[in-house]
Structure formats: C-alpha cells, structure tokens
Design an enzyme around this catalytic site. Sequence first.
Site: not given
Ligand code: NDP
Length: 489
Positions: A173, A247, A281, A381
Amino acid sequence: MKTYRALVNGEWKTSSSDQFIISYNPYNQEGWARIPQMTEGEISASVQFAYKVFKEWKKTSGLERASLLHRLADLIEENAEHLAIIESKDNGKIINETKNQVMFTARNYRYFAGYADKLVGNLIPLDNKDLLDYTSMEPLGVVALITAWNSPLSLLANKLAPALATGNTVVIKPSEYASVSTLEFGKLIQEAGFPPGVVNIITGDGQTGDTLIRHPLISKVSFTGGAQTARVISRAVSENLIPITLELGGKSPNIIFEDADLEEATVGAIAGIFGASGQTCIAGSRLLVQRTILDEIISGLRRITETIKLGNPLNSSTQMGPVANLAQFNKILQMIESANEEGAELICGGSALEHKDLNGYFIKPTIFYTENPNLTIACEEVFGPVLTVIPFDTEEEAIYLANNTVYGLSAGIWSRDIKRALRMAQNIEAGNVWINTYRTSAIGAPFGGTKQSGYGRERSWHTLYEYTQMKNVMINLSEEKRNPFSIQL
Ligand code: NDP
C-alpha cells in the site's frame, strides 16, 4: 490525465467504488494521474489471493526466487529513467536523486537475490546424543508493506526484496500522495515473471492501509511513515499478535567539532538537510556546532544556502525541488512561523519561494539559530528544508543535546579526532551514526531507528530475520521404550 489500476492477483483492476485519488505534480500543481480508491472487499480479496498463492510460492527453491529477483533488477535498470521521471513527478524530488535511488533499488533486489538460496538453519548439538535437532528459516506468510511518499520505490525495495527472497507473498500500500511509481513498478514485477498474486499493489488513502493491516490473514506489517500512524498500527496489529517493523521519523543531530574539516562539514550539513528538500527521515535537521567555530560555520552555511538552485525537478541542474504536496507545504510554513514566534533567530530563507516561473510547493531553504534546544523547531520533525543550529561548548554537552530528543534514527559527527568521534558514536542514541560523512547509504549496512524512530532493521542480511520465523525440529533416534511420565533430556 492517465488513469491507473491496482495490481491484484496478476490483474490490473480498477475499483468498484469508481472513486479515484488525483496525484498532483508538486512542481506545477497539475493533477496528472488518477489512482483507484480500493474498497474494503477488494482489499480483503487481495490478501486472500496472496494467502492462497503463498502455499505454492513458499515451496519454490531459493534459486528460482533469486532468478526472478535478478530479472527484476535487470528490468529496473533498463527502466530506470522512466521510473525516476515518474517518481520526480509524483513527489518533486530532483531527477539526479530519483535516478540514483532507482539504481540503488536494483542493487537492493540483487543483494537479497544472493541470499534467497542461502537461508540456512543450524544443526543444534544437544546433551542427549539420542536426539537430533535442527532449525530452519521459514517465511511468515502474507506481509503488508506500507510506504511513505518521499521515496516510494526505495522504501519499498527495503521491504520487498527480503520479503520475496525469503518466500513471503505481499500486499503493498503506497502513499496516496505518490502511488504511481509503485504501480509502474508493478508492470516490471509481471514482466520479470513473478507468479500472479505473489506481489499485489492496492491503492487508496490511509483507511486502505488500516483495513489491510487489520486483515486476519496478514502475518506481518512493515511500515515506513510517521510516529502517529505507527501508534495506530501498533495498537491495531496487537489484536492479531503479529510482528511489525517500524521505520519512522527523526530529529537527527549533525555535530561539528572545532577540529573538523570545516569546509567538508559545512557541505555535509547542507547535504544532510537540504537533500530531497529536507524530506528524508534521516535529515540532519539539528546542527550542533562547537561555539568556537559558530560564526565561521554559520557564514559558510548561509553562503551556500543562498545559492541553492530551486527549480524543475526534471532539470538535471536543479539542486532542490518543491516539497511533495500541499499538506506538507502548509505544515512546513506553519512550523517556520511558530519558530519565529518562539524567538528562533532566522539566518536565511523562512518563507515560500515567490518566483514568476515557479508556482509549485517551493519553500526557500531555511536556517534558524537558537540557544534554546527546547524550542519546537529544535525538537519536532519538520520533514522539510529547515535547519536549526544550536551551539555547544563541550563534548559532554554535545552528547546531552544529541540525545535530548524522543527520536533515535541517525546522527553525524564531524571531527578529525578519531578517539572523540568514536566516543561520540558510543554515546549517541541512534540506529545509524556517520563519522565525517552524512546521508551515505549502503545495502549491506543495517538501517533503522531506536527510541521513537522505530524498531527492526532494513537492508543488510539482518533483515532476513525480519521476514522469517525459526522452526525447531527434534528427532528421537533411540529405539528404547520411553517412560511416559518422565521428560527426555
Ligand atoms: P504517514 O504515517 O502519514 O503515512 C505513511 C503511510 O501509512 C502512507 O502510505 C499512509 O497512507 C499510510 N497510512 C496512513 N494511515 C494509516 C493507517 N491507519 N493504517 C495503515 N496505513 C496508514 O507518514 P507520511 O506519509 O507523512 O511520511 C512522513 C513520515 O515518514 C515522516 O515522519 C518520516 O520521517 C517518515 N519516514 C521514515 C523513513 C525511515 O526509513 N525511517 C523513511 C521515510 C519517511 P496515505 O499517505 O495514503 O495516508
């Protein structure tokens, strides 16, 4: 505008909901692709297909899986330019970076292809020589892979490569903000020859992810995203008692000591925060600088930052693209505003870019200075091009400040004194520490966070254990009759 379909059991499906999410190009705000919003029933069906296929897929030999992964890597390399352009259009990342990431992705599949036929167990020596005992590494089943929008293909490879190498099937997803590159990648999965249903890609919003991870046939969740979502997911999967890899984000310290190569450290600090418009991240968003070199570092930072070339991510001369979407754009500007209100000193940037030729989500690379490490801008962040510089006097203070965060993803240390650098590495609470470099990646090196940056590791052979479970088999070799009321030791 191109309409995409989801990949379920080897077929490209639109949703019976007839609802679509529009992908906007953050460079010009144009809607350029439509992705289907899958329904609960369709999500459930994709998991059931993956579950059914798992029973056959897990019987494939490591060599068969390795061949498919190598073929996939070949196809990624052949289509690197195409995938990179799509990803840049989806999230605004500059083409030089997306190209590198796509090639790195291919390397990831090859790395784990190499392990697919090396999933060895152990013969366990026991006290009782009448017993033979061995272990085997078994796949888990259907794994839900959820990725963030900032690097869809690269984040996916960290999960998908080991999941497939070890014999799992998956339902992916991607983020609703950047699903297209993952769907394009799905075509390569098919072309490589993976059996239908081994890799499924469903699309939709956060609710889609929520429905997926709660499905009773899901055996594991691997998630990259924010801490808030991670909490929701952790609570949800606790119902089914399945393992999870998280992550998450960071507020990583990049620490410059007075004995460092200051020019190199300054460039490292810039690369650490303004690469990918700060939307990584591992962004080195807290720059801790020894007070004796503060003026020199700040003037070097300002000089370079003011020349950073913002523009079309598809131009190879562009150094920084827009931020990925409107929600992120607004959030970053809001955080800049509150930093000003809380009294952080603005060194440069500090606003959206106003330029007659650019109407995307551009934010000027921004630097704040503060002596107060507890300001919001120094603790939370941003996930955008905003650096906070904080001074320190001693090594002890640098360690205190570095660890003064709920996060623990990564850290950078700049010093010519190797003893000091290693002392710092020992004392810093982070999953990844760089010395005299920053944001450098290698597939062979384990990657992941501590504290609220998550748990579990990606890349490297350690990840094989994230996608397998150990089975122990004990065999009685003795012909002797057993006493049913005593334990055989
Ligand atoms: P989110 O947590 O908002 O979303 C991440 C993913 O989870 C998206 O595909 C999102 O879908 C999905 N999602 C949202 N709600 C749910 C739920 N209740 N159950 C299951 N899946 C769900 O993060 P962001 O997209 O805003 O990404 C930014 C964050 O990711 C930052 O904190 C960043 O630091 C972190 N990150 C960490 C990395 C690592 O390797 N440690 C690398 C890159 C980013 P949708 O977008 O469609 O809502």
